[in-house]
Design a protein around this motif. Structure first.
Motif: not given
Lengths: 257, 264
Positions: A208-230
């Motif tokens: 989402m972006t602000s002023r005005p609040g809009k939904l910019k896009t939806i990003v899927p996260v197709p990673l298996s869990r547990p996820r590794v931040r690096t």
């Protein structure tokens, strides 16, 4: 339970005539058992959206439906976790957890059983009789989560639940939430302004972006869990999300001297 | 007992003994030679004389007789203030129209000291219990109203949201969230209100309402029994101390522990 946000718009009064558009035509849905993060800077209306799903606020136009029924007031089916914990300070940990089940008339034995189960689940054994002011921020939020789970909701609404915690406690809580959620995949809406947190937790990220609040896009996260931040993939998705916030045109104010 | 606790008692005790000694010397030496000791013994009787007067007034029943009269007046007047004040405060905090109606009165009347009502009260109700109760109620109701209003307004909105989210209805929100939040404010209101009530009842009894602690103070003066006046003053102090220690301190501890630890 499935949540559907359709064509939501809301504006707030500012001054006598001026109105600020807080949310502008937002539509998306959260499928049964899906974890969606609402990500955005402060003022983008992400918390307002969540409060609409909870039944605390209402859109000017558009609607929020839960399994097809419009949301018109708070209901124990939709449990919420608050950023400032919102625990009852005069109640002990177990009394806080018992509050929800007591409200919908669960019998005593069942309440005792739930207290025991959820205190164990969030790792607060030994703190049953403590009051919130005796707990650290992370522990308070564990109580907040246990309290919500104890009312057996169908949807979890989390309003920046880890926002007030230090970075290390936050990572720990994210990991534990992932474990909890994997054991019992609730339909979850998680509000955050932390990109990494969103990529770590979400099935999909509503950017989402602000002023005005809009939904910019939806990003899927197709990673298996547990996820590794690096991990490479993790970092790539994080960068992709961050790119959504890059300004295409430099704003005049930023460069004026 | 901890070392600091012990020290507190020892030093406090030493202070009191010094004070009594100084008092004794002042009254027997004519305020350190400034006036005739005969006068100083009359104007400022020695601690021993006061002690004797305590025993005397206690035994002949005048002390308890007057104290009980004042206590009953305060109990009734303050009780009325609580019975009217809490619902009024709740109404003002929860209903804007109720607030609009009541606020001008609260704002105009609350700064008027209860004592200022004494002349009218005596004219309206005569010299008796009714006048005393009337001004006690008026003198102690505003702190109760104002603290109730403040307490309800300070209820954490998130806690109300959380309770509603868990399925609480209006009554349950009132009983399980509002009430526990407001109680510490009520205790504060009661403490201030009761302090006012005592001041007011003594003033009323001094200017004419018969019997009671204030009456006893006045009699001490007009009959030259300054020892009785001092007895009355000591009684007042002890009475307030007892109420504080037996009622308010434990009440605050039980209802405020979570608030205090948040503040510190």
């Amino acid at each position: 339970m499935e949540l559907v946000f359709s064509n939501i718009a809301k504006s707030f009064k500012r001054g006598a005539k001026d109105r600020v558009v807080a949310l502008d035509d937002i539509s998306f849905s959260v499928a049964e058992g899906e974890l969606v993060c609402l990500l955005g800077p402060s003022g983008c209306g992400k918390s307002t959206l969540l409060k609409m799903a909870a039944g605390f606020e209402f859109p000017d136009t558009g609607s929020v439906t839960a399994d097809g029924k419009p949301v018109c007031k708070p209901h124990p089916d939709r449990g919420m976790v608050f950023q400032d914990y919102a625990l009852f300070p005069w109640l002990t940990v177990e009394e806080n957890i018992a509050f929800g089940p007591e409200m919908n008339g669960t019998d005593r034995r069942e309440i005792r059983e739930r207290i025991r189960r959820f205190i164990t689940l969030v790792g607060l054994t030994g703190f049953e009789k403590a009051h919130p002011h005796q707990l650290s921020g992370g522990m308070k939020q564990r109580v907040g989560i246990a309290r919500m789970l104890a009312m057996s909701p169908k949807v979890l609404l989390m309003d920046e639940p880890f926002g007030a915690l230090d970075a290390f406690t936050r990572m720990e809580m994210q990991e534990e939430l992932t474990n909890l959620w994997q054991a019992a995949p609730f339909t979850t809406v998680f509000v955050t302004h932390d990109v990494e947190e969103a990529v770590y937790l979400a099935d999909r990220i509503a950017v989402m972006t602000s002023r005005p609040g809009k939904l910019k896009t939806i990003v899927p996260v197709p990673l298996s869990r547990p996820r590794v931040r690096t991990d490479h993939d993790f970092v790539q998705i994080r960068n992709h999300v961050l790119k959504q916030y890059e300004r295409t045109q430099p704003s005049a104010a930023e460069y004026s001297i | 007992m901890t070392y600091n606790g012990l020290l507190r008692y020892i030093q406090g005790g030493i202070g009191l003994v010094l004070f009594l000694a100084l008092w004794h010397v002042a009254s027997t030496t004519g305020l350190f030679g400034r006036i005739d000791p005969e006068y100083s013994l009359l104007l400022l009787p020695t601690p021993e004389t006061v002690l004797k007067a305590i025993v005397e007034t206690f035994q002949d029943g005048t002390l308890w007789g007057n104290v009980s009269v004042s206590i009953i007046r305060v109990a009734i007047g303050f009780g009325l203030a609580v019975l009217i004040g809490i619902p009024l405060g709740l109404g003002m905090a929860l209903s804007p129209s109720c607030n609009n109606f009541a606020e001008p009165f609260v704002r105009i009347f609350s700064p008027i000291p209860g004592i200022a009502w004494v002349p009218l009260a005596i004219l309206w109700f005569g010299l008796g219990d009714k006048a005393a109760i009337f001004i006690i109620t008026l003198g102690s109701i505003f702190p109760i109203v104002i603290n109730t209003v403040q307490g309800v307004r300070d209820v954490d909105a998130h806690l109300v949201d959380a309770a509603r989210m868990m399925g609480a209805g209006h009554l349950q929100v009132l009983r399980r969230v509002m009430l526990p939040s407001v109680i510490p404010y009520l205790v504060t209101g009661f403490r201030i209100g009761l302090g006012f009530a005592w001041r007011v009842v003594i003033a009323a009894e001094m200017v004419g309402v018969p019997k009671g602690i204030g009456y006893m103070l006045g009699v001490g003066r007009s009959t030259g029994r300054t020892d009785i006046t001092i007895v009355t003053m000591v009684t007042l102090g002890v009475l307030m101390l007892v109420v504080e220690e037996l009622v308010f301190a434990p009440l605050e501890n039980r209802t405020r522990f979570w608030r205090r630890s948040v503040a510190v």
